[in-house]
Design a protein around this motif. Structure first.
Motif, PDB file in Angstrom:
ATOM      1  N   ALA A 262       0.837  -1.205   0.000  1.00  0.00           N
ATOM      2  CA  ALA A 262       0.000   0.000   0.000  1.00  0.00           C
ATOM      3  C   ALA A 262       0.874   1.257   0.000  1.00  0.00           C
ATOM      4  O   ALA A 262       0.578   2.235  -0.710  1.00  0.00           O
ATOM      5  CB  ALA A 262      -0.932  -0.012   1.211  1.00  0.00           C
ATOM      6  N   TYR A 263       1.941   1.232   0.781  1.00  0.00           N
ATOM      7  CA  TYR A 263       2.853   2.384   0.835  1.00  0.00           C
ATOM      8  C   TYR A 263       3.510   2.616  -0.523  1.00  0.00           C
ATOM      9  O   TYR A 263       3.679   3.760  -0.957  1.00  0.00           O
ATOM     10  CB  TYR A 263       3.914   2.117   1.904  1.00  0.00           C
ATOM     11  N   TRP A 264       3.863   1.523  -1.221  1.00  0.00           N
ATOM     12  CA  TRP A 264       4.490   1.645  -2.538  1.00  0.00           C
ATOM     13  C   TRP A 264       3.529   2.279  -3.539  1.00  0.00           C
ATOM     14  O   TRP A 264       3.915   3.174  -4.295  1.00  0.00           O
ATOM     15  CB  TRP A 264       4.935   0.267  -3.025  1.00  0.00           C
ATOM     16  N   PHE A 265       2.266   1.851  -3.542  1.00  0.00           N
ATOM     17  CA  PHE A 265       1.282   2.476  -4.427  1.00  0.00           C
ATOM     18  C   PHE A 265       1.103   3.957  -4.076  1.00  0.00           C
ATOM     19  O   PHE A 265       0.920   4.798  -4.963  1.00  0.00           O
ATOM     20  CB  PHE A 265      -0.064   1.748  -4.322  1.00  0.00           C
ATOM     21  N   PHE A 266       1.142   4.265  -2.790  1.00  0.00           N
ATOM     22  CA  PHE A 266       1.011   5.649  -2.335  1.00  0.00           C
ATOM     23  C   PHE A 266       2.182   6.500  -2.818  1.00  0.00           C
ATOM     24  O   PHE A 266       1.997   7.606  -3.338  1.00  0.00           O
ATOM     25  CB  PHE A 266       0.923   5.652  -0.805  1.00  0.00           C
ATOM     26  N   ARG A 267       3.404   5.978  -2.656  1.00  0.00           N
ATOM     27  CA  ARG A 267       4.593   6.725  -3.059  1.00  0.00           C
ATOM     28  C   ARG A 267       4.789   6.736  -4.568  1.00  0.00           C
ATOM     29  O   ARG A 267       5.143   7.755  -5.159  1.00  0.00           O
ATOM     30  CB  ARG A 267       5.833   6.107  -2.392  1.00  0.00           C
ATOM     31  N   ARG A 268       4.566   5.621  -5.227  1.00  0.00           N
ATOM     32  CA  ARG A 268       4.870   5.475  -6.654  1.00  0.00           C
ATOM     33  C   ARG A 268       3.871   6.230  -7.517  1.00  0.00           C
ATOM     34  O   ARG A 268       4.240   6.873  -8.504  1.00  0.00           O
ATOM     35  CB  ARG A 268       4.872   3.986  -7.018  1.00  0.00           C
ATOM     36  N   PHE A 269       2.570   6.159  -7.154  1.00  0.00           N
ATOM     37  CA  PHE A 269       1.539   6.730  -8.018  1.00  0.00           C
ATOM     38  C   PHE A 269       0.695   7.796  -7.320  1.00  0.00           C
ATOM     39  O   PHE A 269      -0.239   8.334  -7.932  1.00  0.00           O
ATOM     40  CB  PHE A 269       0.612   5.624  -8.541  1.00  0.00           C
ATOM     41  N   GLY A 270       0.982   8.080  -6.035  1.00  0.00           N
ATOM     42  CA  GLY A 270       0.186   9.069  -5.314  1.00  0.00           C
ATOM     43  C   GLY A 270      -1.219   8.602  -4.995  1.00  0.00           C
ATOM     44  O   GLY A 270      -2.114   9.417  -4.745  1.00  0.00           O
ATOM     45  N   ALA A 271      -1.454   7.288  -4.983  1.00  0.00           N
ATOM     46  CA  ALA A 271      -2.793   6.746  -4.724  1.00  0.00           C
ATOM     47  C   ALA A 271      -3.136   6.868  -3.242  1.00  0.00           C
ATOM     48  O   ALA A 271      -2.320   6.561  -2.381  1.00  0.00           O
ATOM     49  CB  ALA A 271      -2.864   5.289  -5.159  1.00  0.00           C
ATOM     50  N   GLY A 272      -4.360   7.303  -2.935  1.00  0.00           N
ATOM     51  CA  GLY A 272      -4.813   7.433  -1.569  1.00  0.00           C
ATOM     52  C   GLY A 272      -5.480   6.164  -1.061  1.00  0.00           C
ATOM     53  O   GLY A 272      -5.621   5.179  -1.804  1.00  0.00           O
ATOM     54  N   PRO A 273      -5.929   6.164   0.212  1.00  0.00           N
ATOM     55  CA  PRO A 273      -6.544   4.962   0.798  1.00  0.00           C
ATOM     56  C   PRO A 273      -7.754   4.458   0.020  1.00  0.00           C
ATOM     57  O   PRO A 273      -7.931   3.245  -0.135  1.00  0.00           O
ATOM     58  CB  PRO A 273      -6.940   5.432   2.202  1.00  0.00           C
ATOM     59  N   GLY A 274      -8.606   5.387  -0.465  1.00  0.00           N
ATOM     60  CA  GLY A 274      -9.792   4.962  -1.200  1.00  0.00           C
ATOM     61  C   GLY A 274      -9.454   4.226  -2.477  1.00  0.00           C
ATOM     62  O   GLY A 274     -10.012   3.160  -2.773  1.00  0.00           O
ATOM     63  N   LYS A 275      -8.520   4.770  -3.245  1.00  0.00           N
ATOM     64  CA  LYS A 275      -8.125   4.159  -4.517  1.00  0.00           C
ATOM     65  C   LYS A 275      -7.460   2.801  -4.287  1.00  0.00           C
ATOM     66  O   LYS A 275      -7.755   1.810  -4.982  1.00  0.00           O
ATOM     67  CB  LYS A 275      -7.172   5.092  -5.252  1.00  0.00           C
ATOM     68  N   ILE A 276      -6.559   2.734  -3.313  1.00  0.00           N
ATOM     69  CA  ILE A 276      -5.890   1.465  -2.998  1.00  0.00           C
ATOM     70  C   ILE A 276      -6.891   0.475  -2.424  1.00  0.00           C
ATOM     71  O   ILE A 276      -6.850  -0.722  -2.728  1.00  0.00           O
ATOM     72  CB  ILE A 276      -4.731   1.705  -2.015  1.00  0.00           C
ATOM     73  N   GLY A 277      -7.813   0.966  -1.596  1.00  0.00           N
ATOM     74  CA  GLY A 277      -8.824   0.086  -1.020  1.00  0.00           C
ATOM     75  C   GLY A 277      -9.701  -0.551  -2.079  1.00  0.00           C
ATOM     76  O   GLY A 277     -10.028  -1.749  -1.997  1.00  0.00           O
ATOM     77  N   ILE A 278     -10.092   0.214  -3.097  1.00  0.00           N
ATOM     78  CA  ILE A 278     -10.890  -0.349  -4.187  1.00  0.00           C
ATOM     79  C   ILE A 278     -10.098  -1.415  -4.938  1.00  0.00           C
ATOM     80  O   ILE A 278     -10.630  -2.493  -5.265  1.00  0.00           O
ATOM     81  CB  ILE A 278     -11.350   0.765  -5.141  1.00  0.00           C
TER      82      ILE A 278
END
Length: 438
Positions: A262-278
């Motif tokens: 989840a942290y990698w998606f957040f750092r790599r693409f700027g994805a927030g909790p909602g986007k990663i959660g989906i």
């Protein structure tokens, strides 16, 4: 043989508790690392948090495994989710680093391994042993497959709950307020799992052995197992040593990428909790089917071969995932990887617990994972350093190489040791397990 009515009810309760546990763990896997990052944790500090939680989890898993062979499984299935509840409440109302570190370690909180919520920490040794106590050998693979299905279902719900978190990248008090609802949801679902466990029937009870001869295992209609004292597994020692070797390599790999997805998606693409959660919810929905197909693939290909093949595939798929140029492409590759991974996970659990001596099952389930958890505790420090000073992709690429090594080791070590149900002349009478899924 007459199947006791309680056995199906027991597995149903285990299944429902696993769903509830997985909702909380999946949601925590999405929100906890992002919350800590917004609270000012660097990648290295986040890896230190993962290290502490992993080390404490390893100690707790060992204690749970050894003691549950002595006192029974249910007390731990009730108590451990309540520790997670306490940790979630602490996260909901404070941003104090010492409190977060202490409660995170106590509740094994937020140390996810990506989408799917397949790992349930110290809860698993007692749960795996109770499942095996409650099922016939022929139903064990299907039973663990259904548990994996329950994990995926719970993880899908947990991923969808992440949508409730604001996409704002607030810090400090603002971040605590934005994430509070999610943490309270984790507390509620974890408490529900403990409440469900109160209704379980613990089929494993110590029976004093006669003093004039060595302990023996006698099984009545509720499959009571004789255990005289907590001890290091002896009859299952050969299996334990091989699992130590394979699990250590796998633990190094998982520790390098699992807690950081989840942290990698957040750092790599700027994805927030909602986007990663989906994304995680979609993955969990897809993996429900692959979890249920595990037993069929094992019957067709053989369990050991199936595990080796899927571990090789999931290692290879890590490479294109970290090289993907967009969140959508990386997420799609990660989905395929998790579908493959969910085939092998229940089979490996079923294999290890099924080959263990009946009186040493929880002990083996716990001790076999100790090297893995120690390795998982240490390798995140490497990831934290690489994230900060090298690249976001290198830790995942190294993890892929380690999982390739693990797949090879598993095949070499166990290809001549088929599970009980694949051995010539295997029958229901060969196993102390009771009950049925049918």
């Amino acid at each position: 043989m007459i199947i006791p009515d309680w056995s199906n009810r027991n597995f149903d309760l285990i299944f429902l508790a696993r769903i509830a546990v997985s909702v909380g763990r999946a949601l925590a896997a999405v929100v906890a690392p992002i919350y800590l990052a917004l609270e000012g944790f660097s990648a290295l500090e986040l890896s230190e948090y993962v290290l502490l939680v992993a080390m404490f989890s390893a100690v707790m898993s060992s204690v749970v495994g050894l003691l549950s062979d002595r006192v029974g499984r249910r007390p731990f299935l009730v108590g451990l989710p309540l520790l997670t509840t306490a940790a979630a409440i602490a996260f909901a109302y404070t941003s104090s680093s010492p409190v977060l570190f202490a409660m995170g370690a106590l509740g094994s909180f937020g140390r996810g391994s990506g989408a799917g919520a397949g790992a349930v920490g110290p809860y698993q040794p007692a749960e795996s042993a109770l499942v095996t106590d409650s099922l016939m050998a022929r139903d064990r693979n299907a039973g663990f497959g259904r548990l994996a299905f329950g994990s995926s279902l719970g993880a899908m719900i947990g991923g969808l709950l992440a949508i409730t978190v604001s996409s704002s990248h607030g810090h400090g008090v603002a971040a605590t307020a934005h994430f509070r609802t999610a943490f309270l949801a984790i507390a509620a679902t974890s408490a529900l799992a403990g409440f469900i466990a109160l209704g379980m029937t613990d089929s494993h009870r110590p029976i004093p052995a006669p003093a004039d001869h060595p302990p023996s295992y006698a099984y009545d209609d509720i499959a009571q197992v004789s255990v005289r004292r907590v001890r290091f597994p002896r009859k299952s020692r050969w299996l334990l040593y091989r699992l130590w070797a394979t699990n250590t390599v796998n633990g190094l790999a998982i520790g390098m990428f699992g807690p950081f997805v989840a942290y990698w998606f957040f750092r790599r693409f700027g994805a927030g909790p909602g986007k990663i959660g989906i994304l995680f919810a979609v993955i969990s929905a897809a993996t429900m089917v692959s979890s249920l197909s595990a037993a069929g693939l094992a019957r067709r290909w053989g369990l050991v071969r199936t595990v080796a093949v899927v571990r090789t595939a999931q290692a290879i798929l890590l490479i294109p995932m970290v090289l993907a140029p967009t969140f959508a492409i990386a997420g799609a590759i990660y989905l395929v990887r998790m579908v493959v991974q969910r085939v092998g996970m229940p089979l490996r659990q079923s294999y290890a617990i099924g080959l263990a001596d009946p009186g040493e099952r929880a002990s083996l389930a716990a001790l076999s994972d100790v090297p893995s958890q120690v390795a998982m505790a240490g390798s995140p420090l490497v990831t934290g350093y690489m994230f900060e000073d090298v690249s976001l992709s290198l830790p995942f690429e190294l993890a892929a190489a380690l999982q390739m090594v693990n797949a090879t080791m598993f095949w070499v070590f166990f290809r001549h040791h088929p599970p009980e149900e694949e051995q010539d002349g295997a029958s229901d009478a060969d196993t102390p397990s009771i009950g049925s899924l049918t």
